[in-house]
Design a protein around this motif. Sequence first.
Motif, mmCIF file in Angstrom:
data_model
loop_
_atom_site.group_PDB
_atom_site.id
_atom_site.type_symbol
_atom_site.label_atom_id
_atom_site.label_comp_id
_atom_site.label_asym_id
_atom_site.label_seq_id
_atom_site.Cartn_x
_atom_site.Cartn_y
_atom_site.Cartn_z
ATOM 1 N N THR A 109 0.849 -1.189 0.000
ATOM 2 C CA THR A 109 0.000 0.000 0.000
ATOM 3 C C THR A 109 0.881 1.234 0.000
ATOM 4 O OG1 THR A 109 -1.566 -1.266 1.270
ATOM 5 C CG2 THR A 109 -1.955 1.104 1.149
ATOM 6 N N ALA A 110 0.701 2.046 -1.028
ATOM 7 C CA ALA A 110 1.532 3.238 -1.163
ATOM 8 C C ALA A 110 0.970 4.361 -0.306
ATOM 9 C CB ALA A 110 1.579 3.671 -2.618
ATOM 10 N N GLU A 111 1.858 4.968 0.458
ATOM 11 C CA GLU A 111 1.464 6.088 1.301
ATOM 12 C C GLU A 111 1.487 7.373 0.459
ATOM 13 O OE1 GLU A 111 3.445 8.343 5.131
ATOM 14 O OE2 GLU A 111 4.027 6.265 4.779
ATOM 15 N N ALA A 112 0.546 8.262 0.757
ATOM 16 C CA ALA A 112 0.575 9.561 0.068
ATOM 17 C C ALA A 112 1.489 10.499 0.853
ATOM 18 C CB ALA A 112 -0.832 10.131 -0.006
ATOM 19 N N PHE A 113 2.459 11.089 0.144
ATOM 20 C CA PHE A 113 3.390 12.011 0.797
ATOM 21 C C PHE A 113 3.074 13.448 0.416
ATOM 22 C CE2 PHE A 113 5.730 7.994 0.587
ATOM 23 C CZ PHE A 113 6.082 7.862 1.933
ATOM 24 N N ASP A 114 3.566 14.342 1.252
ATOM 25 C CA ASP A 114 3.404 15.759 0.982
ATOM 26 C C ASP A 114 4.023 16.095 -0.381
ATOM 27 O OD1 ASP A 114 2.818 18.464 2.636
ATOM 28 O OD2 ASP A 114 4.496 18.753 1.235
ATOM 29 N N SER A 115 3.421 17.034 -1.066
ATOM 30 C CA SER A 115 3.930 17.457 -2.378
ATOM 31 C C SER A 115 5.413 17.841 -2.318
ATOM 32 C CB SER A 115 3.107 18.661 -2.857
ATOM 33 O OG SER A 115 3.600 19.132 -4.075
ATOM 34 N N GLU A 116 5.851 18.383 -1.191
ATOM 35 C CA GLU A 116 7.253 18.794 -1.055
ATOM 36 C C GLU A 116 8.150 17.719 -0.442
ATOM 37 O OE1 GLU A 116 9.000 21.157 -2.292
ATOM 38 O OE2 GLU A 116 7.293 22.089 -3.288
ATOM 39 N N HIS A 117 7.650 16.500 -0.323
ATOM 40 C CA HIS A 117 8.493 15.429 0.226
ATOM 41 C C HIS A 117 9.670 15.178 -0.731
ATOM 42 C CE1 HIS A 117 9.188 12.034 2.911
ATOM 43 N NE2 HIS A 117 9.609 11.397 1.841
#
Length: 603
Positions: free
Chosen positions: A207-215
Motif C-alpha cells: 500500500t503506497a502512502e501519500a506524501f506531501d507534495s514537497e516530500h
Amino acid sequence: MDFWAEQAQRLHWDVRWSEVLDWSGAPYAKWFTGGRLNVARNCVDRHVEAGFGDQVAIHWVGEPGDSRDITYAQLRDEVCRAANALVSLGVRAGDRVAIQLPMIPEAIVAMLACARLGAPHSVVFGGFSPSALRSRVDDAEAKVVITADGQYRRGKAVPVKAGVDEALAGSAVEKVVVVRRTGTPVSMGERDVWWHELVDPQPTEHTAEAFDSEHPLFILYTSGTTGKPKGILHTSGGYLTQVAYTHAAVFDHRPGEDVYWCTADIGWITGHSYIVYGPLANRATQVVYEGTPNTPHEGRHWEIIQRYGVSIYYTAPTLIRTFMKWGEDIPARYDLSSLRVLGSVGEPINPEAWRWYREHIGAGKAPIVDTWWQTETGAIMIAPSPGSAEFKPGSAQTPVPGISAVVVDDAGKEVAPGESGYLVLDQPWPSMLRGVWGDDARFRETYWSRFAGAYFAGDGARYDADGDIWLLGRVDDVMNVSGHRISTAEVESALVSHPAVAEAAVVGAADPTTGQGIVAFVIPRGVAEVSVQELREHVAREIGPIAKPRQIMVVPELPKTRSGKIMRRLLRDVAENREIGDVTTLADSSVMAHLKAGVSSQR
Ligand code: 6R9
C-alpha cells in the motif's frame, strides 16, 4: 498559476493542494502546498487501475542481445516487491538509498521502490569510480546501497560490486543489495544480500502512502565550480508535474500510440526525468537499452528503432556526431520510417549535426526539439514546440509555456537582440531544485547571489532578431564533455592528489566529437619523471573514465594573475592552438613564452 494547476491535473493526488505556489521562503519554493501524492503510484499503479496493465511499459534490450518486455502490471508487481524488500531492510520514509546500477530493469524498479516509500534515492552513474561513489554515499548518509555484480560494457562483462566493496570499506552503510546481471564472481560480506533472494519472495501487495507534495524524491550530484559535487535536491509534486507536462508537450507524446526512446543513462538527470518519471507518469511504452551504441555493431540503435517501431528518439549531440563519423550508410540500411519526433539534449547542437540528424535519421522532415535544461531545473525549460513553424538548427528557441527565461547583462538588464549575456530564470518553476543537500550557503551563493531574485543558470546566451534564444555554453569553470558536466576543479584536485604532481590547471578545449575535451597542464613535483599515461589513469581511478584528460602537458609554470588566479583563458588558447590573447594581467608575462615553448615540444 492557473497554467500549472491545470498541468498538475495530469497526476493523481490523494489530497488536492490548497495553494499552487508558496514563494514566501524564496529561493526555496513550495509547489502545490498541502497536496499529497505518491510518485510511484502515479507512474505505475494508476495505469494498471485504469485498465492498461497489459500495455508494455519497457521494451528492455540487453547489450549481449537478451531482451525483456515488461508490462505496467508486471512493473507494478516488481516495484511492490522491491518496496517490501527495502522495508524489510529497515528503509523508512526519509532514509536515503544510493543506487549504482547499469541500465537494467532493476535500476528503474529500485528508483520507483524508493519513491514509493518516500526514501530519496541518490543514483550514482555506473562509470563513476569507487571514491566518487563513496563521497556521494557519505554526503547523503545513505543507509542502503543497491548495485550489481557486474555490467556489460562493449561486449565484455566488467565488475561493479568489487568497486562498490572498495568504496564502502569502513562506511556506515547498513545493507548492500546486489543484482545478478553478469554472473561475475563477487564476494558477499555480512551486510550484502542478493536482490533475487531478497526481492523475489516478497508479496506483490504494497500500500503506497501519500506524501506531501514537497516530500524529497531524490538527490542527484552534479559538478559545480569547486571540486566537491553538489547534491541537487528534488521533491515530489512539482517535479512530477513538470516532467509529465514537458514529456507530453515537448515530444508530443501520445500514450498507447508512441514508442519512445531516450538514450540517456539513469545516472544523469535526463534518465531520471525522461526515462523514469516523465514517461512513466504519461503511460509511455519505451525502449531501455543497456549498452553502448556500437556493440556489437554501429547500427545497433537503428536496428532497435526498426525492431520496436520507435517513434520518438531523444539523444545527445555528442552521439549524433559519433554517428556522423561512422557514416550515413549505416542508418540507411534500416527502416527508420516510424520516427516522427527527434530530440537533443546536453549541449548546444551544432548546425552540421542538426542537419545530419534531420536528414539521415529524420528523413528530412521529423521535427528536432533541442531541449535546454539542467540537473537543477529538473525538467525541460527551453525548447521549440514540435509543431513549430520554423526550426533553427542550433537554437533551443523559446521557453516552454509556463516558463520564463531571460538573457541579461552583467548588471542584470535584459540584453538587446544580437548581444550576448547570461541566461537567468526570473520566475520559479515547479521542478526547480529545492536546495543543495546539506549546504544552504552554497545553494544561495551559486544560484541566487549573482542577480537579485533570479536563478543564475551558469550558461551564456543571446537572442536573435526574432527573440529566439541561442545557448552559448557555460560561463563558469564547468566543462561539458559528451554532455556530461565535469568541473575543472574536480579534475585538478584529482591530478594534484598524485604524488608526482605539484600543481595542475585544467581547461575544456573545443573537440569535434565530445564538444569539449579535457586538457590538463601539470607542473611536476621535484625532478621525478611524470608518466602522462599514469596521470590519465589516475584521474580515471579518482573520478571515473569520463574525466580522463584527452591531453596532459607537463609545463614548468602556469599563467597566473597577480592575485594568484590561474588564467584559464590563456591555457585554452594554448590547448586550442590559437594565438595567445591579452596577457597584460599576468603577474609574469614571460610565463606564456616558456609555456608555449615547452608545450610545442610535446605536441
Ligand atoms: C539536461 C542536462 C546542464 C548543462 C547546461 C548547459 C548544457 C544542456 C543543452 C545545453 C545548450 C541544450 N546544456 N542542454 N546547452 N543547449 N539543449 O544536460 O543537465 O547534466 O545538469 O547539464 O548542459 O550548459 O547548463 P546537466
